[in-house]
Design an enzyme around this catalytic site. Structure first.
Site, mmCIF file in Angstrom:
data_model
loop_
_atom_site.group_PDB
_atom_site.id
_atom_site.type_symbol
_atom_site.label_atom_id
_atom_site.label_comp_id
_atom_site.label_asym_id
_atom_site.label_seq_id
_atom_site.Cartn_x
_atom_site.Cartn_y
_atom_site.Cartn_z
ATOM 1 N N TYR A 1 49.110 -0.244 -27.170
ATOM 2 C CA TYR A 1 49.488 -0.776 -26.001
ATOM 3 C C TYR A 1 50.258 -0.104 -25.436
ATOM 4 C CZ TYR A 1 50.428 -3.718 -22.695
ATOM 5 O OH TYR A 1 50.343 -4.460 -20.918
ATOM 6 N N SER B 87 53.943 -1.306 -17.489
ATOM 7 C CA SER B 87 55.201 -2.089 -18.205
ATOM 8 C C SER B 87 55.909 -1.597 -19.113
ATOM 9 C CB SER B 87 54.315 -2.151 -19.614
ATOM 10 O OG SER B 87 54.936 -3.265 -20.716
#
Length: 250
Positions: A157, A144
């Protein structure tokens, strides 16, 4: 007639019952690949995805379970190989995120769940798949933009996504002598059920210019297709950044 880029290839995808994983599964199926996919007990969505894949004229099988379970990973791989005769492409896409804007209040169980889902399960499944890969096989991991930029509400995360970048680069070095390519995709903001559920985001107007809205999952899926084909023969240990113009220096 244009030839199919992945005709009769065997593909194993995690997190393909919805979102980016489903878009990748459908795109690869359109290109002739047979699809095995894993979901975390989302049986209704998985059944729908499996039907949509089969309607494209290829074979599909699905598995519901926890990738943090080593025995489950081995079962998925064994049954996929038995059904399709092998595995050519592995796409590690499954993941979860649980926002928390204060590290002092972050729950241990949420941290462990996020790491188990996003990176530990990825490593366990890759370990199970690897003996079946051969020269020309590819592994594609979903990281990401937050691995590079960080995110104030997604500390754990973001850490897992950074770990995925390092895992991708390290495994690529290990895999070069075997002729197996390992790459990753680092999407920016994407309209998916996960982001909508997490942040209560409304889907962007698709009539807006592509670089002024969240990407659609279909727009992200093409990066995976590139990395899965011989068009990316010189790519290994690399990360593609379909992020609408974010400068991440990665």
């Amino acid at each position: 007639m244009e030839s199919l880029q992945l005709k009769n290839k065997s593909v194993l995808i995690t997190g393909a019952d919805s979102g980016i994983g489903k878009a990748v599964a459908l795109l690869f199926a359109k290109e002739g690949a047979h699809i095995s996919f894993v979901h975390y007990k989302d049986y209704k969505d998985a059944e729908k995805t499996e039907e949509e894949i089969q309607e494209l004229g290829v074979r599909a099988i699905s598995f519901g379970g926890d990738l943090n379970d080593n025995e489950f990973c081995k079962e998925v791989v064994s049954k996929t190989v038995s059904e399709f005769g092998g595995i050519d492409i592995l796409i590690n896409n499954a993941g979860t995120q649980i926002p928390c804007d204060n590290i002092a209040e972050i729950k241990e169980e949420d941290v462990r769940k996020t790491f188990n889902s996003n990176i530990i399960g990825m490593i366990l499944l890759t370990k199970a798949v690897f003996p079946h890969l051969k020269q020309g096989s590819t592994v594609i991991n979903t990281t990401s933009a937050v691995a590079y930029q960080g995110h104030e509400e997604l500390v754990d995360y973001s850490a897992t996504k950074g770990a995925i970048v390092s895992f991708t680069r390290s495994l690529a070095l290990q895999s070069k002598p075997k002729g197996i390519r390992i790459n990753a995709v680092a999407p920016g903001p994407v309209a998916t059920p996960l982001t909508e559920k997490t942040f209560e985001e409304e889907e962007d107007d698709e009539n807006m210019p592509p670089l002024e809205r969240n990407a659609s999952t279909e727009e992200i899926a093409t990066s995976y297709l590139f990395l899965a084909t011989d068009s990316s023969a010189q790519f290994t240990g690399q990360v593609l950044h379909p992020n609408g113009g974010l400068i991440v220096n990665g």
